[in-house]
Design an enzyme around this catalytic site. Structure first.
Site, mmCIF file in Angstrom:
data_model
loop_
_atom_site.group_PDB
_atom_site.id
_atom_site.type_symbol
_atom_site.label_atom_id
_atom_site.label_comp_id
_atom_site.label_asym_id
_atom_site.label_seq_id
_atom_site.Cartn_x
_atom_site.Cartn_y
_atom_site.Cartn_z
ATOM 1 N N ASP A 114 -14.249 22.961 -6.743
ATOM 2 C CA ASP A 114 -14.646 23.034 -8.154
ATOM 3 C C ASP A 114 -14.351 21.656 -8.732
ATOM 4 O O ASP A 114 -13.201 21.261 -8.845
ATOM 5 C CB ASP A 114 -13.806 24.130 -8.833
ATOM 6 N N ASN A 124 -7.697 14.020 5.805
ATOM 7 C CA ASN A 124 -8.078 15.399 6.043
ATOM 8 C C ASN A 124 -8.033 16.106 4.699
ATOM 9 O O ASN A 124 -7.054 15.966 3.973
ATOM 10 C CB ASN A 124 -7.079 16.038 7.018
ATOM 11 N N ASP A 150 -16.909 33.231 -5.754
ATOM 12 C CA ASP A 150 -16.282 32.614 -6.930
ATOM 13 C C ASP A 150 -15.423 33.640 -7.655
ATOM 14 O O ASP A 150 -15.727 34.834 -7.631
ATOM 15 C CB ASP A 150 -17.344 32.055 -7.887
ATOM 16 N N LYS A 151 -14.350 33.156 -8.293
ATOM 17 C CA LYS A 151 -13.389 33.965 -9.054
ATOM 18 C C LYS A 151 -12.639 34.958 -8.175
ATOM 19 O O LYS A 151 -12.363 36.094 -8.567
ATOM 20 C CB LYS A 151 -14.095 34.705 -10.210
ATOM 21 N N TYR A 165 -0.305 27.778 -10.732
ATOM 22 C CA TYR A 165 -1.698 28.179 -10.851
ATOM 23 C C TYR A 165 -2.582 26.993 -11.219
ATOM 24 O O TYR A 165 -2.335 26.303 -12.199
ATOM 25 C CB TYR A 165 -1.874 29.261 -11.922
ATOM 26 N N LYS A 170 -8.501 29.673 -8.992
ATOM 27 C CA LYS A 170 -8.549 30.502 -7.791
ATOM 28 C C LYS A 170 -9.201 29.727 -6.654
ATOM 29 O O LYS A 170 -9.894 28.747 -6.864
ATOM 30 C CB LYS A 170 -9.322 31.785 -8.093
HETATM 31 C C1 F6R Z 1 -10.432 32.110 -12.892
HETATM 32 C C2 F6R Z 1 -10.969 31.100 -13.800
HETATM 33 C C3 F6R Z 1 -11.080 31.402 -15.237
HETATM 34 C C4 F6R Z 1 -10.016 30.650 -16.031
HETATM 35 C C5 F6R Z 1 -10.109 30.990 -17.528
HETATM 36 C C6 F6R Z 1 -9.124 30.182 -18.374
HETATM 37 O O1 F6R Z 1 -10.416 31.661 -11.579
HETATM 38 O O2 F6R Z 1 -11.304 30.006 -13.386
HETATM 39 O O3 F6R Z 1 -11.042 32.769 -15.490
HETATM 40 O O4 F6R Z 1 -8.740 30.973 -15.547
HETATM 41 O O5 F6R Z 1 -11.405 30.712 -18.009
HETATM 42 O O6 F6R Z 1 -9.288 28.834 -18.100
HETATM 43 P P1 F6R Z 1 -8.548 27.669 -18.888
HETATM 44 O O7 F6R Z 1 -7.088 27.931 -18.797
HETATM 45 O O8 F6R Z 1 -8.993 26.446 -18.156
HETATM 46 O O9 F6R Z 1 -9.046 27.746 -20.300
HETATM 47 MG MG MG Z 2 -13.371 26.102 -12.685
HETATM 48 MG MG MG Z 3 -14.609 28.775 -9.141
#
Ligand code: F6R
Ligand code: MG
Ligand code: MG
Length: 363
Positions: free
Chosen positions: A10, A103, A130-131, A226, A229
């Site tokens: 990403d 790598n 995704d997600k 975190y 994902k």
């Molecule tokens: C899950 C994901 C989204 C973000 C959410 C908050 O993998 O990418 O659900 O966690 O949109 O994102 P921020 O903290 O960047 O505003």
């Molecule tokens: Mg993202």
């Molecule tokens: Mg993603």
């Protein structure tokens, strides 16, 4: 021998964490075209699933090759430049290190690679999600390679019926174990049912020919906090001594539950969609999976065919929406929200800190 490398990251979302901007895809294609012209790559395709940029490359360099990994890294750097120029969301999100060390493993991107002897005809499927997290493939891989109620070949085809070997990683302890099916199916399920910790890395035939490989990079385990994902990828070979194409796709007709969705902190249905529909919107989801089908022709990628762009997966999508309705109504309550130990991205530490002084012992 030919190597198929699926490497993803990403590098910025449009808008928010929704999808990959077409200009990023264009920049990646331009960068990989040069590598094809210089013969480093035999072929490539650039795809997108949600906010993840997917590089599917074929070459003769084997897995874990420095030149290929550096090419992928630099392609992500090019994509990040575009993301920064357009002020896309989370530009360079998955490039966890600022310097490339030979790598891409452990640096943020997800990697699935296999080096194979190309068969007389070589159908492969590259799955992209995704997600959700790396363990999302566990359920599907068990169904594909070990469940006769999914894979008729396990019962009726002598070339598949001898069973398979599963290589399972323990992501917490950094150890691996090989389990054979059908005789060790129950032990295998005991492990991979805990999909946050135990993930299937590869599946082999009984004679050690690789049939599937997944990306097992866990961003939060790499970064120690975190950072989004993992949104994993997986390559599966189909037909003949492997499950048939339809057997490889069948597990996704059931939108099973995976971890991820909003803020990487919820259980959600795994929804199979077409490439065009791989744009998570509702509650940042539901988690998506797409399937790109190819035939290899001396390393050339013939395809992709958009395999979930088919009415036979409409019911799975509809069911996924019903499950999403049901889960969403549970709001911030477990088990819709992940258990406290699994919450990587949470306000709970901050909430606890704020309330610290107000907590009194229970007599
Ligand atoms: C899950 C994901 C989204 C973000 C959410 C908050 O993998 O990418 O659900 O966690 O949109 O994102 P921020 O903290 O960047 O505003
Ligand atoms: Mg993202
Ligand atoms: Mg993603």
């Amino acid at each position: 021998m030919v190597t198929i490398s699926a490497i993803k990251a990403d590098v910025g979302g449009f808008p928010g964490h929704h999808s990959v901007h077409p200009e990023i895809v264009k920049a990646a294609e331009k960068h990989l075209s040069k590598a094809k012209r210089s013969k480093l790559l035999v072929d490539f395709r650039v795809l997108a699933c949600g906010d993840d940029l997917q590089l599917i490359m074929t070459h003769r360099k084997g897995i874990d090759n420095k030149k290929i990994h550096s090419l992928a890294w630099n392609t992500f750097v090019e994509g990040t430049k575009v993301a920064k120029r357009l002020k896309l969301y989370g530009a360079g999100q998955d490039l966890l290190s600022s310097a490339f060390a030979g790598n891409v493993r452990g640096m943020g991107p997800g990697i699935a690679e296999m080096e194979i002897e190309e068969r007389k005809s070589e159908p492969i499927v590259v799955f992209m999600a995704d997600k959700t997290e790396a363990g999302a493939w566990n359920f599907a891989l068990y169904k594909i390679f070990a469940d006769p109620f999914n894979t008729a070949g396990l019962v009726v085809s002598p070339s598949v019926a001898q069973g398979f070997k599963f290589e399972v990683y323990d992501l917490f302890e950094k150890k691996k174990v090989i389990l054979k099916t059908p005789e060790e199916s129950y032990q295998l399920l005991a492990l991979i049912g805990a999909s946050e910790r135990y993930v299937v890395k590869r599946v082999y035939t009984r004679d050690d020919v690789v049939g599937a490989v997944t990306s097992t990079e866990s961003l939060n385990l790499i970064a120690g906090k975190y950072v989004g994902k993992d949104d994993p990828v997986m390559i599966v070979r189909a037909q003949h001594e492997f499950p048939a194409l339809g057997e490889v796709l069948e597990p996704f007709a059931f939108p099973y539950l995976v971890k991820g969705w909003m803020r990487g902190s919820h259980h959600g249905p795994f929804m199979p969609t077409s490439f065009a529909q791989a744009r998570p919107s509702r509650f940042d989801g539901p988690p998506r999976v797409i399937a790109a089908g190819f035939q290899l022709a001396n390393g050339r990628l013939v395809g992709p065919e958009d395999l979930f762009d088919d009415p036979s997966f409409d019911r799975a999508r509809q069911r996924a929406n019903e499950i999403a309705d049901y889960l969403m109504q549970n709001g911030p309550f477990e088990p819709h929200r992940l258990g406290i130990g699994e919450m990587e991205y949470t306000t709970i530490p901050a909430v606890l800190e704020k309330l610290k002084k107000r907590f009194k012992p229970i007599k």
